[in-house]
Write an enzyme that holds these catalytic residues in place. Structure first.
Site, PDB file in Angstrom:
ATOM      1  N   LYS A   1       6.991  23.574  28.536  1.00 48.72           N
ATOM      2  CA  LYS A   1       6.633  22.637  27.468  1.00 48.72           C
ATOM      3  C   LYS A   1       6.715  21.185  27.954  1.00 48.72           C
ATOM      4  CE  LYS A   1       9.796  24.193  24.511  1.00 48.72           C
ATOM      5  NZ  LYS A   1      10.413  25.418  25.081  1.00 48.72           N
ATOM      6  N   ARG A  52      11.487  24.960  15.755  1.00 43.84           N
ATOM      7  CA  ARG A  52      12.043  26.158  16.366  1.00 43.84           C
ATOM      8  C   ARG A  52      12.399  27.206  15.330  1.00 43.84           C
ATOM      9  NH1 ARG A  52      13.694  23.437  21.342  1.00 43.84           N
ATOM     10  NH2 ARG A  52      14.488  24.944  22.842  1.00 43.84           N
ATOM     11  N   ARG A  69      15.883  25.795  37.844  1.00 44.18           N
ATOM     12  CA  ARG A  69      16.049  24.471  37.247  1.00 44.18           C
ATOM     13  C   ARG A  69      17.544  24.120  37.161  1.00 44.18           C
ATOM     14  NH1 ARG A  69      13.558  23.329  31.376  1.00 44.18           N
ATOM     15  NH2 ARG A  69      15.515  24.200  30.646  1.00 44.18           N
ATOM     16  N   ARG A 103      21.576  21.232  34.622  1.00 44.98           N
ATOM     17  CA  ARG A 103      21.678  21.338  33.166  1.00 44.98           C
ATOM     18  C   ARG A 103      22.647  22.441  32.800  1.00 44.98           C
ATOM     19  NH1 ARG A 103      16.242  21.258  29.508  1.00 44.98           N
ATOM     20  NH2 ARG A 103      17.405  22.818  28.335  1.00 44.98           N
ATOM     21  N   ARG A 151      19.809  32.096  24.851  1.00 43.98           N
ATOM     22  CA  ARG A 151      18.674  31.284  24.374  1.00 43.98           C
ATOM     23  C   ARG A 151      17.421  32.141  24.200  1.00 43.98           C
ATOM     24  NH1 ARG A 151      18.947  27.361  29.114  1.00 43.98           N
ATOM     25  NH2 ARG A 151      17.103  26.308  28.285  1.00 43.98           N
TER      26      ARG A 151
END
Ligand code: ATP
Ligand code: MG
Length: 190
Positions: A14, A89, A128, A134, A145
């Site tokens: 995204k 969401r 990532r 993160r 998630r």
């Protein structure tokens, strides 16, 4: 005004595709994940609340999230349009976004779904996590998630189909091909 919802599971691309869409169409970008991470970095009360939830792979409560989104949108009056990245969401968030936009005589122009298989999402997010550090990009939180996405967020595909806004994009493969498909989808809705 062009109002684009970019939609997909965590790691579906995204943010990456939003940057290209912003550049091509001259839109403002609202990434709710980025907004929350900025609050965390600034050590605000909202940031502290958000951190506990994000680190456990949970969503921020709708009421709070809708308030944050509305405040961001208010600051953007007068541009060419907005790309909404990471919002909505939940169904409640989609309904709130529609109400907010309708109140300005506008609506969502297109909802772009980036579809990526779960195994590939896991690979991308683990990579990532190594690069960006993160805190929510670790295997345990990613799994949570993905469950939250499946249960609370993916029903929005049907919701936007019923609203006539849904555009399906195969989100695996070449970035340029994915972007070309997105542009064709947006242009078909303008
Ligand atoms: P992507 O990798 O595609 O950018 P992502 O799911 O990894 O997506 P963000 O969109 O940055 O990451 O969101 C990070 C976290 O922030 C979410 O897991 C959630 O806890 C919280 N969050 C972001 N947007 C919302 C929202 N609209 N409603 C509730 N919580 C949200
Ligand atoms: Mg993102």
């Amino acid at each position: 005004m062009l109002n684009i919802v970019i939609f997909g599971a965590p790691g579906s691309g995204k943010g990456t595709q939003s940057e290209r869409i912003v550049e091509k169409y001259g839109l403002d970008h609202i990434s709710t994940g980025d907004v929350l991470r900025a609050e965390i970095a600034a050590g605000t009360e909202l940031g502290n609340t958000a951190k506990g939830l994000i680190d456990h792979g949970q969503l921020i409560p709708d009421e709070l999230m809708i308030e944050i989104l509305a405040a961001k949108l208010d600051k953007l009056a007068g541009g060419k349009g907005v790309i909404f990245d990471g919002f909505p969401r939940t169904i409640a968030q989609a309904e709130a976004l529609k109400t907010l936009l309708n109140g300005r005589g506008e609506d969502v122009t297109a909802m772009i779904e980036l579809d990526v298989p779960e195994e590939e999402l896991m690979d991308r997010l683990l990579k990532r996590g190594q690069l960006s550090g993160r805190a929510d990009d670790n295997e345990e939180t990613i799994k949570k998630r993905l469950v939250v996405y499946r249960e609370q967020t993916s029903p929005l595909k049907e919701w936007y189909k019923n609203d006539g806004k849904h555009c399906y994009i195969n989100g695996s493969g070449e970035l340029d091909r994915i972007f070309a498909d997105i542009v064709a989808a947006i242009d078909s809705k303008i």
